[in-house]
Motif scaffolding. Structure first.
Motif, mmCIF file in Angstrom:
data_model
loop_
_atom_site.group_PDB
_atom_site.id
_atom_site.type_symbol
_atom_site.label_atom_id
_atom_site.label_comp_id
_atom_site.label_asym_id
_atom_site.label_seq_id
_atom_site.Cartn_x
_atom_site.Cartn_y
_atom_site.Cartn_z
ATOM 1 N N LYS A 1 0.729 -0.731 0.016
ATOM 2 C CA LYS A 1 -0.074 -0.039 0.422
ATOM 3 C C LYS A 1 0.751 1.455 0.037
ATOM 4 C CE LYS A 1 -3.836 -2.389 1.823
ATOM 5 N NZ LYS A 1 -5.017 -1.987 3.028
ATOM 6 N N CYS A 2 0.879 2.616 -0.560
ATOM 7 C CA CYS A 2 0.944 3.810 -0.641
ATOM 8 C C CYS A 2 1.807 4.351 0.421
ATOM 9 C CB CYS A 2 0.617 4.339 -2.033
ATOM 10 S SG CYS A 2 1.291 5.909 -1.348
ATOM 11 N N ILE A 3 2.414 4.579 1.068
ATOM 12 C CA ILE A 3 2.921 5.011 2.415
ATOM 13 C C ILE A 3 2.072 5.818 2.320
ATOM 14 C CG2 ILE A 3 5.467 5.839 1.255
ATOM 15 C CD1 ILE A 3 4.867 3.711 4.579
ATOM 16 N N GLN A 4 2.599 7.453 1.359
ATOM 17 C CA GLN A 4 2.195 8.548 1.389
ATOM 18 C C GLN A 4 0.420 8.540 2.263
ATOM 19 O OE1 GLN A 4 3.628 7.937 -1.213
ATOM 20 N NE2 GLN A 4 5.279 8.492 -0.681
ATOM 21 N N ASN A 5 -0.060 7.601 2.546
ATOM 22 C CA ASN A 5 -1.158 7.514 3.102
ATOM 23 C C ASN A 5 -1.054 6.794 4.668
ATOM 24 O OD1 ASN A 5 -2.625 7.350 0.652
ATOM 25 N ND2 ASN A 5 -2.488 4.916 0.843
ATOM 26 N N TYR A 6 -0.100 7.083 4.980
ATOM 27 C CA TYR A 6 0.864 6.564 6.667
ATOM 28 C C TYR A 6 0.813 7.968 7.071
ATOM 29 C CZ TYR A 6 -1.252 2.174 5.333
ATOM 30 O OH TYR A 6 -1.756 0.867 4.900
ATOM 31 N N ALA A 7 0.961 7.727 8.288
ATOM 32 C CA ALA A 7 1.317 8.875 9.452
ATOM 33 C C ALA A 7 2.136 7.651 10.266
ATOM 34 C CB ALA A 7 0.605 10.037 9.619
ATOM 35 N N ALA A 8 3.651 8.942 10.937
ATOM 36 C CA ALA A 8 3.994 7.803 11.632
ATOM 37 C C ALA A 8 3.834 8.910 13.104
ATOM 38 C CB ALA A 8 5.990 7.835 11.359
ATOM 39 N N ILE A 9 4.080 8.277 14.200
ATOM 40 C CA ILE A 9 3.787 8.881 15.712
ATOM 41 C C ILE A 9 4.510 8.310 16.831
ATOM 42 C CG2 ILE A 9 1.863 9.063 17.422
ATOM 43 C CD1 ILE A 9 -0.583 8.541 15.088
ATOM 44 N N CYS A 10 5.131 9.370 17.141
ATOM 45 C CA CYS A 10 6.156 8.395 18.266
ATOM 46 C C CYS A 10 6.294 9.048 19.261
ATOM 47 C CB CYS A 10 8.055 9.327 17.353
ATOM 48 S SG CYS A 10 8.586 8.910 18.835
ATOM 49 N N PHE A 11 5.892 8.501 20.504
ATOM 50 C CA PHE A 11 5.397 8.881 21.580
ATOM 51 C C PHE A 11 6.061 7.740 22.935
ATOM 52 C CE2 PHE A 11 2.889 5.238 19.809
ATOM 53 C CZ PHE A 11 2.448 4.528 20.864
ATOM 54 N N ASP A 12 6.491 8.801 24.148
ATOM 55 C CA ASP A 12 6.885 7.558 25.486
ATOM 56 C C ASP A 12 5.833 8.340 26.594
ATOM 57 O OD1 ASP A 12 7.900 10.298 26.142
ATOM 58 O OD2 ASP A 12 10.247 10.301 25.093
ATOM 59 N N LEU A 13 5.979 7.459 26.926
ATOM 60 C CA LEU A 13 5.197 8.005 28.364
ATOM 61 C C LEU A 13 5.945 8.481 29.466
ATOM 62 C CD1 LEU A 13 4.111 5.139 26.876
ATOM 63 C CD2 LEU A 13 4.082 4.167 29.326
ATOM 64 N N ILE A 14 4.988 9.360 29.717
ATOM 65 C CA ILE A 14 4.478 10.811 30.925
ATOM 66 C C ILE A 14 5.509 10.277 32.448
ATOM 67 C CG2 ILE A 14 4.516 12.941 32.020
ATOM 68 C CD1 ILE A 14 2.690 13.438 29.588
ATOM 69 N N ARG A 15 6.715 10.398 32.644
ATOM 70 C CA ARG A 15 7.312 9.837 33.780
ATOM 71 C C ARG A 15 6.810 8.346 34.384
ATOM 72 N NH1 ARG A 15 3.829 14.634 34.260
ATOM 73 N NH2 ARG A 15 1.775 13.180 35.034
ATOM 74 N N PHE A 16 7.623 7.236 33.421
ATOM 75 C CA PHE A 16 7.175 6.509 33.655
ATOM 76 C C PHE A 16 8.208 5.921 34.506
ATOM 77 C CE2 PHE A 16 8.784 2.255 32.548
ATOM 78 C CZ PHE A 16 8.254 1.088 32.071
ATOM 79 N N GLY A 17 9.339 6.762 34.949
ATOM 80 C CA GLY A 17 10.127 6.725 36.310
ATOM 81 C C GLY A 17 9.425 6.240 37.650
ATOM 82 N N PHE A 18 8.571 7.290 37.509
ATOM 83 C CA PHE A 18 7.724 7.232 38.910
ATOM 84 C C PHE A 18 6.695 6.006 38.894
ATOM 85 C CE2 PHE A 18 3.168 8.226 41.007
ATOM 86 C CZ PHE A 18 4.052 8.503 42.076
ATOM 87 N N ILE A 19 6.318 5.166 37.393
ATOM 88 C CA ILE A 19 5.408 3.565 37.702
ATOM 89 C C ILE A 19 6.927 2.906 38.401
ATOM 90 C CG2 ILE A 19 4.805 2.203 36.522
ATOM 91 C CD1 ILE A 19 3.509 4.470 34.612
ATOM 92 N N ASN A 20 7.670 2.872 37.838
ATOM 93 C CA ASN A 20 9.039 1.987 38.135
ATOM 94 C C ASN A 20 9.571 2.042 39.336
ATOM 95 O OD1 ASN A 20 9.622 0.676 35.774
ATOM 96 N ND2 ASN A 20 11.332 2.108 34.567
ATOM 97 N N GLU A 21 9.070 3.484 39.867
ATOM 98 C CA GLU A 21 9.873 3.171 41.317
ATOM 99 C C GLU A 21 8.335 2.925 42.140
ATOM 100 O OE1 GLU A 21 10.309 7.854 42.170
ATOM 101 O OE2 GLU A 21 12.404 7.582 40.415
ATOM 102 N N LYS A 22 7.281 3.354 42.178
ATOM 103 C CA LYS A 22 6.124 2.896 42.655
ATOM 104 C C LYS A 22 6.194 1.701 42.617
ATOM 105 C CE LYS A 22 1.245 4.185 43.710
ATOM 106 N NZ LYS A 22 0.158 5.083 43.027
ATOM 107 N N TYR A 23 5.869 0.730 41.781
ATOM 108 C CA TYR A 23 5.714 0.047 41.637
ATOM 109 C C TYR A 23 7.077 -1.159 41.298
ATOM 110 C CZ TYR A 23 1.080 2.040 40.456
ATOM 111 O OH TYR A 23 -0.141 2.469 41.216
ATOM 112 N N GLY A 24 7.761 -1.092 40.777
ATOM 113 C CA GLY A 24 8.813 -1.603 41.557
ATOM 114 C C GLY A 24 8.719 -1.929 39.305
#
Length: 247
Positions: A1-24
């Motif tokens: 399929k034609c690549i021009q029909n798509y969008a690239a979305i780059c994302f990361d989780l906000i304050r993910f380090g806090f999740i690691n600290e709180k839950y392990g």
């Protein structure tokens, strides 16, 4: 399929380090896996989701589905069971969106554009979703040119000292001056608003401070040699210089 029909979305989780600290970190790893699974279930078969590194993801989504995908990302709750315990952990993201066009031939460029938009939202606007518009893309390119050009300009002595006078309002006499940096490049005076923010992101600002101090001292020396009594000159110094033990 034609690549021009798509969008690239780059994302990361906000304050993910806090999740690691709180839950392990074990729970943190499960959050990432379940987060990816929940998103993938609602994507079309010709779309793609991949984890790049740490808590950063990349999605290739049909352009007509971008808004729906972004809405799912907004304040999503990741629900799962781990070690006989139920979890419902809310997550939010910073996302950069780049709509692929006919000029794109390299996947690396597509990813870099989406990443640049995400990073701009994180560091500048603090917006959860940032589209890479032509105007924003042009500003990125201009910034890159400045980043490469500033060290060369400094070596070529293209930065000038302009003196802003300080005048005693009672007597009308000069009582001081403030040294301002200006960049004269190929006959054009470049606004400080274009290059100082770039300098302030790294040690170029520190080098510029000492460049200015040296040139002010040279001017003062020249004025004294000509029999002129110079006023007090103020020279700006970045707080970054406080890390310099030889300051």
């Amino acid at each position: 399929k034609c690549i021009q029909n798509y969008a690239a979305i780059c994302f990361d989780l906000i304050r993910f380090g806090f999740i690691n600290e709180k839950y392990g970190m074990e729970v943190g790893d499960v959050v990432l896996r379940e987060f990816g699974k929940q998103l993938t279930k609602k994507m079309d078969s010709d779309e793609m989701l991949a984890r790049q590194v740490s808590d950063q993801f990349l999605a290739i989504v049909r352009k007509e589905n971008v808004q729906r995908f972004v809405e799912r990302l907004s304040e999503m709750t990741v629900r799962f069971e781990f070690h006989d315990r139920q979890y419902g952990i809310p997550v939010d993201v910073y996302a950069g969106i780049y709509e692929i066009d006919e000029r794109d031939s390299h996947g690396e460029d597509v990813i870099a554009n989406a990443y640049a938009a995400m990073n701009y939202g994180k560091s500048v606007t603090k917006k959860n979703v940032t589209y890479l518009t032509p105007e924003l893309n042009a500003s990125f390119k201009e910034r890159k040119l400045f980043e490469m050009g500033i060290p060369i300009a400094m070596a070529k002595e293209e930065f000038l000292v302009y003196y802003q006078p300080k005048v005693n309002s009672r007597t009308g006499l000069l009582c001081g001056a403030k040294a301002l940096i200006r960049w004269l490049h190929e006959g054009e005076l470049i606004s400080p608003g274009k290059f100082i923010p770039i300098m302030e992101t790294n040690d170029m600002m520190c080098e510029a401070d000492f460049y200015m101090l040296r040139h002010v001292c040279e001017d003062v020396k020249e004025w004294i040699a000509e029999g002129i009594v110079p006023p007090t000159i103020s020279v700006n110094f970045s707080r970054r210089n406080l890390m310099n033990e030889h300051l």
